[in-house]
Design a protein around this motif. Structure first.
Motif, PDB file in Angstrom:
ATOM      1  N   UNK A 140       4.095  -4.926 -14.711  1.00  0.00           N
ATOM      2  CA  UNK A 140       5.377  -5.270 -15.331  1.00  0.00           C
ATOM      3  C   UNK A 140       5.242  -6.535 -16.189  1.00  0.00           C
ATOM      4  N   UNK A 141       5.582  -6.459 -17.479  1.00  0.00           N
ATOM      5  CA  UNK A 141       5.593  -7.668 -18.334  1.00  0.00           C
ATOM      6  C   UNK A 141       6.617  -8.665 -17.779  1.00  0.00           C
ATOM      7  N   UNK A 142       6.447  -9.969 -18.040  1.00  0.00           N
ATOM      8  CA  UNK A 142       5.517 -10.600 -18.999  1.00  0.00           C
ATOM      9  C   UNK A 142       4.198 -11.057 -18.386  1.00  0.00           C
ATOM     10  N   UNK A 143       3.779 -10.491 -17.293  1.00  0.00           N
ATOM     11  CA  UNK A 143       2.479 -10.780 -16.691  1.00  0.00           C
ATOM     12  C   UNK A 143       2.325 -12.267 -16.347  1.00  0.00           C
ATOM     13  N   UNK A 197       7.354 -14.052  -4.479  1.00  0.00           N
ATOM     14  CA  UNK A 197       6.005 -14.338  -3.972  1.00  0.00           C
ATOM     15  C   UNK A 197       5.023 -13.203  -4.213  1.00  0.00           C
ATOM     16  N   UNK A 198       5.505 -11.965  -4.250  1.00  0.00           N
ATOM     17  CA  UNK A 198       4.607 -10.839  -4.489  1.00  0.00           C
ATOM     18  C   UNK A 198       4.010 -10.933  -5.887  1.00  0.00           C
ATOM     19  N   UNK A 199       4.854 -11.247  -6.866  1.00  0.00           N
ATOM     20  CA  UNK A 199       4.395 -11.321  -8.251  1.00  0.00           C
ATOM     21  C   UNK A 199       3.513 -12.535  -8.503  1.00  0.00           C
ATOM     22  N   UNK A 200       3.902 -13.675  -7.969  1.00  0.00           N
ATOM     23  CA  UNK A 200       3.217 -14.918  -8.283  1.00  0.00           C
ATOM     24  C   UNK A 200       2.039 -15.227  -7.359  1.00  0.00           C
ATOM     25  N   UNK A 201       2.017 -14.655  -6.147  1.00  0.00           N
ATOM     26  CA  UNK A 201       0.993 -15.036  -5.182  1.00  0.00           C
ATOM     27  C   UNK A 201       0.166 -13.859  -4.668  1.00  0.00           C
ATOM     28  N   UNK A 202       0.810 -12.759  -4.334  1.00  0.00           N
ATOM     29  CA  UNK A 202       0.099 -11.645  -3.712  1.00  0.00           C
ATOM     30  C   UNK A 202      -0.652 -10.810  -4.745  1.00  0.00           C
ATOM     31  N   UNK A 203       0.050 -10.349  -5.777  1.00  0.00           N
ATOM     32  CA  UNK A 203      -0.560  -9.461  -6.775  1.00  0.00           C
ATOM     33  C   UNK A 203      -1.805 -10.062  -7.435  1.00  0.00           C
ATOM     34  N   UNK A 204      -1.774 -11.308  -7.902  1.00  0.00           N
ATOM     35  CA  UNK A 204      -2.989 -11.852  -8.537  1.00  0.00           C
ATOM     36  C   UNK A 204      -4.151 -12.010  -7.573  1.00  0.00           C
ATOM     37  N   UNK A 205      -3.873 -12.253  -6.289  1.00  0.00           N
ATOM     38  CA  UNK A 205      -4.943 -12.371  -5.306  1.00  0.00           C
ATOM     39  C   UNK A 205      -5.616 -11.029  -5.051  1.00  0.00           C
TER      40      UNK A 205
END
Length: 247
Positions: free
Chosen positions: A14-17, A119-127
């Protein structure tokens, strides 16, 4: 865990990544803390396992030059991927669980949600993404050092020839082997990321709960790695029987 994985996938697409900066930071962290342990451990295992032990068996039959072909099975298909996954789970996975768990018990995650930060977008997904991508790169490093360890044992200790080792190694190594190995550790990375993030996000019981979650995360990762490794390898050999022919 499945719901968490799906939510992370949606967040990545999902943008804006907004997760890109955290992805880069996590990728650097993973490489920095695991590169040396993986290189040393797989080189030592390649030297002692398929190098010396299997090499001694081949010496008995006067076929030590065939050791290079055995490295494909021992390092590329199996233990290179397994060692990479276990080291990452033990070093990075525990860190992720402890970090998210500490934030959970301090109510930091709830505070982020109040501020409109998922937290899912900012912490979980990139990990999760960083684990999958960096483990693919680390797998290539593991393969190189594992084969190097086997080479030192076969040629330097057991008296094999460099030409014989390399000819047999490349004769038995196919693009399918390399691709399957990299894809497998990518799957391992997703599993480690999902399991460790899930355990960290669902910590209960204060600091003691964080320690318990870290332990559960490591055990869960190892069980998942064992199971997927077994199923994946059997499916790969069944789908491509030609790669199982020793040349």
């Amino acid at each position: 865990m499945l719901v968490l994985a799906l939510r992370a996938l949606i967040a990545l697409a999902r943008p804006p990544f907004v997760w890109r900066r955290e992805f880069v930071l996590q990728s650097i962290f993973i490489i920095r803390v695991t590169l040396l342990p993986i290189a040393l451990s797989i080189a030592a295992w390649g030297f002692a396992g398929p190098g010396l032990q299997a090499g001694n068996f081949l010496v008995t039959f006067g076929t030590i030059d065939r050791a290079g072909g055995f490295m494909v099975v021992a390092i590329v298909r199996e233990f290179g991927t397994f060692v990479t996954a276990t080291v990452v789970a033990g070093v990075v996975g525990t860190t992720i669980t402890a970090e998210l768990g500490a934030r959970k018990i301090r109510d930091e995650l709830d505070a982020l949600r109040v501020l409109g930060v998922d937290p899912i977008t900012y912490m979980v997904a990139p990990r999760i993404l960083a684990l999958a991508m960096m483990m693919m790169a680390l797998d290539v490093v593991a393969l190189l050092f594992g084969v190097l360890g086997g080479y030192v044992a076969s040629v330097g200790i057991l008296g094999g020839t460099s030409g014989g080792f390399l000819v047999n190694f490349f004769a038995n190594t196919t693009f399918l082997d390399l691709a399957a190995s990299v894809i497998k550790v990518g799957i391992f990375g997703v599993l480690i990321g999902v399991i460790c993030c899930y355990k960290g996000l669902n910590v209960k019981g204060g600091a003691e709960g964080v320690g318990r979650a870290v332990n559960e995360a490591v055990v869960g990762c190892l069980i998942a790695i064992f199971f997927v490794n077994l199923v994946y390898t059997q499916y790969f050999l069944a789908a491509f029987p030609d790669v199982g022919v020793f040349r």
